[in-house]
Design a protein around this motif. Structure first.
Motif, PDB file in Angstrom:
ATOM      1  N   LEU A  98       0.855  -1.192   0.000  1.00  0.00           N
ATOM      2  CA  LEU A  98       0.000   0.000   0.000  1.00  0.00           C
ATOM      3  C   LEU A  98       0.884   1.234   0.000  1.00  0.00           C
ATOM      4  O   LEU A  98       1.827   1.331   0.795  1.00  0.00           O
ATOM      5  CB  LEU A  98      -0.903   0.013   1.236  1.00  0.00           C
ATOM      6  CG  LEU A  98      -1.739   1.279   1.450  1.00  0.00           C
ATOM      7  CD1 LEU A  98      -2.790   1.418   0.352  1.00  0.00           C
ATOM      8  CD2 LEU A  98      -2.411   1.275   2.813  1.00  0.00           C
ATOM      9  N   ALA A  99       0.595   2.173  -0.901  1.00  0.00           N
ATOM     10  CA  ALA A  99       1.321   3.446  -0.933  1.00  0.00           C
ATOM     11  C   ALA A  99       0.323   4.587  -1.076  1.00  0.00           C
ATOM     12  O   ALA A  99      -0.298   4.752  -2.127  1.00  0.00           O
ATOM     13  CB  ALA A  99       2.321   3.469  -2.079  1.00  0.00           C
ATOM     14  N   ASP A 100       0.131   5.335   0.010  1.00  0.00           N
ATOM     15  CA  ASP A 100      -0.717   6.530   0.012  1.00  0.00           C
ATOM     16  C   ASP A 100       0.221   7.715  -0.208  1.00  0.00           C
ATOM     17  O   ASP A 100       0.961   8.103   0.698  1.00  0.00           O
ATOM     18  CB  ASP A 100      -1.447   6.625   1.348  1.00  0.00           C
ATOM     19  CG  ASP A 100      -2.248   7.907   1.503  1.00  0.00           C
ATOM     20  OD1 ASP A 100      -2.137   8.800   0.637  1.00  0.00           O
ATOM     21  OD2 ASP A 100      -2.987   8.032   2.497  1.00  0.00           O
ATOM     22  N   LEU A 101       0.207   8.289  -1.404  1.00  0.00           N
ATOM     23  CA  LEU A 101       1.204   9.281  -1.787  1.00  0.00           C
ATOM     24  C   LEU A 101       0.862  10.709  -1.363  1.00  0.00           C
ATOM     25  O   LEU A 101       1.552  11.649  -1.729  1.00  0.00           O
ATOM     26  CB  LEU A 101       1.427   9.221  -3.303  1.00  0.00           C
ATOM     27  CG  LEU A 101       1.839   7.837  -3.837  1.00  0.00           C
ATOM     28  CD1 LEU A 101       2.005   7.878  -5.357  1.00  0.00           C
ATOM     29  CD2 LEU A 101       3.110   7.342  -3.168  1.00  0.00           C
ATOM     30  N   GLY A 102      -0.193  10.870  -0.588  1.00  0.00           N
ATOM     31  CA  GLY A 102      -0.572  12.209  -0.144  1.00  0.00           C
ATOM     32  C   GLY A 102       0.251  12.671   1.048  1.00  0.00           C
ATOM     33  O   GLY A 102       0.848  11.878   1.770  1.00  0.00           O
ATOM     34  N   GLN A 210       2.990  22.827  -4.155  1.00  0.00           N
ATOM     35  CA  GLN A 210       2.971  21.409  -4.526  1.00  0.00           C
ATOM     36  C   GLN A 210       4.202  21.047  -5.344  1.00  0.00           C
ATOM     37  O   GLN A 210       4.881  20.051  -5.071  1.00  0.00           O
ATOM     38  CB  GLN A 210       1.715  21.090  -5.338  1.00  0.00           C
ATOM     39  CG  GLN A 210       1.687  19.689  -5.927  1.00  0.00           C
ATOM     40  CD  GLN A 210       0.541  19.502  -6.892  1.00  0.00           C
ATOM     41  OE1 GLN A 210      -0.613  19.752  -6.551  1.00  0.00           O
ATOM     42  NE2 GLN A 210       0.828  19.063  -8.121  1.00  0.00           N
ATOM     43  N   ALA A 211       4.503  21.858  -6.343  1.00  0.00           N
ATOM     44  CA  ALA A 211       5.631  21.570  -7.237  1.00  0.00           C
ATOM     45  C   ALA A 211       6.964  21.597  -6.487  1.00  0.00           C
ATOM     46  O   ALA A 211       7.824  20.736  -6.695  1.00  0.00           O
ATOM     47  CB  ALA A 211       5.645  22.566  -8.386  1.00  0.00           C
ATOM     48  N   THR A 244      -3.043   8.297  -5.284  1.00  0.00           N
ATOM     49  CA  THR A 244      -2.431   9.557  -5.718  1.00  0.00           C
ATOM     50  C   THR A 244      -3.369  10.717  -5.416  1.00  0.00           C
ATOM     51  O   THR A 244      -4.547  10.528  -5.123  1.00  0.00           O
ATOM     52  CB  THR A 244      -2.123   9.536  -7.223  1.00  0.00           C
ATOM     53  OG1 THR A 244      -3.361   9.393  -7.943  1.00  0.00           O
ATOM     54  CG2 THR A 244      -1.203   8.379  -7.581  1.00  0.00           C
ATOM     55  N   PHE A 245      -2.808  11.946  -5.538  1.00  0.00           N
ATOM     56  CA  PHE A 245      -3.605  13.115  -5.174  1.00  0.00           C
ATOM     57  C   PHE A 245      -3.562  14.245  -6.201  1.00  0.00           C
ATOM     58  O   PHE A 245      -4.131  15.295  -5.974  1.00  0.00           O
ATOM     59  CB  PHE A 245      -3.155  13.656  -3.809  1.00  0.00           C
ATOM     60  CG  PHE A 245      -3.633  12.817  -2.666  1.00  0.00           C
ATOM     61  CD1 PHE A 245      -4.785  13.143  -1.971  1.00  0.00           C
ATOM     62  CD2 PHE A 245      -2.954  11.667  -2.309  1.00  0.00           C
ATOM     63  CE1 PHE A 245      -5.240  12.354  -0.932  1.00  0.00           C
ATOM     64  CE2 PHE A 245      -3.393  10.867  -1.276  1.00  0.00           C
ATOM     65  CZ  PHE A 245      -4.546  11.212  -0.585  1.00  0.00           C
ATOM     66  N   HIS A 246      -2.876  14.044  -7.315  1.00  0.00           N
ATOM     67  CA  HIS A 246      -2.919  15.062  -8.362  1.00  0.00           C
ATOM     68  C   HIS A 246      -2.626  14.410  -9.701  1.00  0.00           C
ATOM     69  O   HIS A 246      -2.078  13.298  -9.772  1.00  0.00           O
ATOM     70  CB  HIS A 246      -1.975  16.229  -8.073  1.00  0.00           C
ATOM     71  CG  HIS A 246      -0.583  15.818  -7.728  1.00  0.00           C
ATOM     72  ND1 HIS A 246       0.347  15.467  -8.682  1.00  0.00           N
ATOM     73  CD2 HIS A 246       0.037  15.680  -6.535  1.00  0.00           C
ATOM     74  CE1 HIS A 246       1.482  15.154  -8.089  1.00  0.00           C
ATOM     75  NE2 HIS A 246       1.328  15.266  -6.793  1.00  0.00           N
ATOM     76  N   SER A 247      -2.974  15.095 -10.758  1.00  0.00           N
ATOM     77  CA  SER A 247      -2.978  14.506 -12.099  1.00  0.00           C
ATOM     78  C   SER A 247      -1.586  14.078 -12.570  1.00  0.00           C
ATOM     79  O   SER A 247      -1.441  13.034 -13.208  1.00  0.00           O
ATOM     80  CB  SER A 247      -3.588  15.494 -13.098  1.00  0.00           C
ATOM     81  OG  SER A 247      -2.875  16.717 -13.097  1.00  0.00           O
TER      82      SER A 247
END
Length: 296
Positions: A98-102, A210-211, A244-247
């Motif tokens: 499991l990988a929650d990238l947020g 974010q970036a 994931t949390f962004h495109s």
């Protein structure tokens, strides 16, 4: 308190089995790990990985209070090193990942490392809670990297439409004084974008922050390394759940997983999204997307 995102969907997606070997690549305070531990029982093995030492310590304290817990390895590391971590533990294959990238709520609101634009904090943005001197920070990026590289980061990692303007303004400002804090950076961003952009529902600094966070921690590189390792570390019929949390991040996950279709079978062709009830309880979950693959 950090609320684990898509908890039910990801736990069900793993097809957990009693006595299995599982990895939580982004343990944080242990929200997902607790559910995994409950289901695999005392005969199981759970590997909890996180770069944030403080979060990992909190997860350890919480998990060790549970009854009949599996054998748990708490690993302070980047999940991109999972193959080496397993090698050191003498584990060949795992039954689920499991990988929650947020980024967690605590890191945003309480870390003091510059993740949020609501507080005036030093520009660190490192997932490491105690960053070493040689680590790249957001301060290093905005004060020493070239204008073109900064612009490419803002556009490439966050689709910031005013990337060139912001990068140019950063260079102009740092020539007169170092950009030290989040509020310094917010002032620069605010002076670089049109008034209408500053008054949108989403804060005008969101994409830049974010970036810079993604560049500071080489997030896309870490995700790519993990995805490329899946075929060799997953047991037959084992699953990986990636949130994931962004495109930008989701595109990489989707393309990497599809590139391994000879060894990985996509369980859900379309990403699983949070329901209305979860979004009401946890508004930060609204951009989450879950993709599940199974080792053939």
């Amino acid at each position: 308190m950090h609320i684990p995102v898509l908890l039910h969907e990801s736990i069900e997606g793993l097809h957990l089995k009693t006595g299995g070997v599982y990895v939580d690549c982004t343990t944080n305070r242990g929200g997902h790990s607790r559910e995994i531990a409950k289901r695999i029982g005392a005969e199981g093995i759970l590997i909890c990985i996180d770069l944030d030492q403080d979060a990992l310590a909190e997860a350890r304290e919480s998990l060790e209070m549970m009854k009949d817990i599996p054998k748990i390895h708490f690993i302070h590391s980047n999940f991109r090193h999972l193959p080496k971590i397993l090698q050191d533990l003498k584990i060949v294959h795992v039954d689920g990942i499991l990988a929650d990238l947020g980024i967690s709520s605590q890191e945003l609101d309480e870390s003091g490392r510059g993740f949020t634009f609501h507080n005036d904090e030093p520009l660190l943005m490192t997932f490491e809670s105690k960053p070493e001197e040689d680590m790249t920070t957001a301060y290093d990026i905005v004060n020493f990297w070239s204008e073109s590289t900064i612009a490419d980061i803002l556009f490439g990692f966050a689709d910031e439409r005013y990337a060139r303007r912001i990068a140019k303004r950063i260079i102009e400002k740092r020539d007169s004084a170092p950009i030290k804090t989040t509020f310094d950076l917010i002032d620069i961003i605010g002076s670089s974008v049109p008034a209408l952009y500053r008054h949108k529902k989403t804060h005008f600094a969101t994409k830049t922050f974010q970036a810079l966070r993604m560049a500071t921690n080489d997030e896309l590189g870490s995700v790519s390394d993990l995805l490329e390792a899946l075929p060799t570390i997953l047991a037959s019929n084992a699953r990986a759940c990636i949130i994931t949390f962004h495109s930008t991040e989701d595109r990489i996950v989707k393309h990497k997983l599809r590139a391994n279709e000879t060894t990985l079978r996509m369980i859900n062709r379309k990403a699983i999204m949070p329901g209305k009830e979860e979004i009401q309880v946890n508004p930060r979950s609204r951009s989450a997307q879950l993709r599940i693959v199974e080792r053939i």
